[in-house]
Enzyme design. Structure first.
Site: not given
Length: 285
Positions: A1-3, A115
């Site tokens: 995942m990411c932001r 994301n």
């Protein structure tokens, strides 16, 4: 995942948006508050921004964590912009692409970030390979799911689709092939921001000074932040924010939380955009 985070508005330093806020993207790299999958975003980061008089954005990307890069700290302090897109990365799978796998991806005036994760990657999207020109496949910037999703979006943009439509159609295509995917996409051309909420959190802030921020999660506790419902397309400018629900066209995909039960009546139209009531379409204090 990411932001990730995108901004359009009055000119200000990168650091005021990414580093200075108490829960900014810099802090979200090790202490996100609303991230549903993964805990630390230390597998790379990037920021793309637009300089005055130049429609093509610059990018600064690295393979390591944002907190370990002292050059970025200096850059963020002095570089000013009216629009940016930035991301911190938690890799879905290990790979050799280093900073090439870090968002934002770019082409022409566009910056893009993903994301989430494509379920069953790469086999689940083998059918989508045939929709892309060979040149696009051979010039993929990285060999991860986000780079491939960007290729699908970019193919639509180059065909003349509006930014929001390109994101929406890509999300529905990928979700149809891989229903468990999480597809929060973020795209800007320096004047507008388009985004999708599909499987993870998305928020926006319409600031009193005319700036608009779209982010995975709020960077502070200001009450003006608004959460975007799951399975929604957002299109924002400095003047307004428009939210449009995305109709789920993916056979067998699980309904989003709060979705009404399926109707036994005639099938709905194929258009993935469903108008929302007028008071909810736009927000600007």
């Amino acid at each position: 995942m990411c932001r990730h985070l995108a901004y359009v508005g009055p000119e200000e330093p990168l650091g005021r948006l990414l580093v200075a806020p108490p829960h900014g993207l810099h802090r979200q790299s090790w202490a996100p508050r609303r991230q549903r999958y993964g805990t630390v975003n230390a597998d790379g980061f990037g920021v793309g921004w637009y300089a005055a008089g130049d429609p093509v954005p610059a990018r600064y990307r690295r393979a390591g964590p944002i907190w370990a890069d002292q050059s970025f700290a200096d850059l963020a302090r002095v570089v000013r912009t009216r629009a940016l897109l930035a991301a911190v990365r938690d890799a879905t799978l290990a790979g050799p692409d280093a900073e090439a796998a870090a968002a934002p991806f770019a082409a022409g005036t566009w910056l893009f970030s993903h994301n989430g994760a494509v379920a069953g990657w790469p086999g689940s999207l083998s059918g989508s390979v045939r929709s892309l020109p060979a040149e696009d496949l051979l010039t993929l910037e990285a060999r991860n799911d986000s780079a491939f999703v960007w290729a699908l979006v970019l193919n639509r943009l180059r065909a003349g689709h509006a930014e929001g439509r390109a994101l929406a159609d890509t999300v529905l295509e990928v979700a149809s092939a891989a229903p468990a995917s999480r597809l929060n996409l973020l795209l800007t051309d320096g004047a507008t921001v388009a985004a999708t909420a599909w499987g993870d959190t998305l928020w926006y802030l319409a600031r009193p000074d005319g700036g608009t921020v779209v982010a995975s999660e709020p960077y502070d506790d200001a009450p003006e932040w608004r959460e975007v419902p799951d399975r929604t397309l957002l299109v924002a400018s400095r003047a307004a924010v428009r939210l449009t629900p995305l109709r789920d066209a993916a056979p067998g995909a699980p309904p989003a939380a709060g979705d009404p039960p399926a109707s036994s009546g005639p099938p709905a139209p194929a258009d993935p955009f469903v108008p929302v009531p007028a008071p909810a379409e736009e927000h600007r204090p």
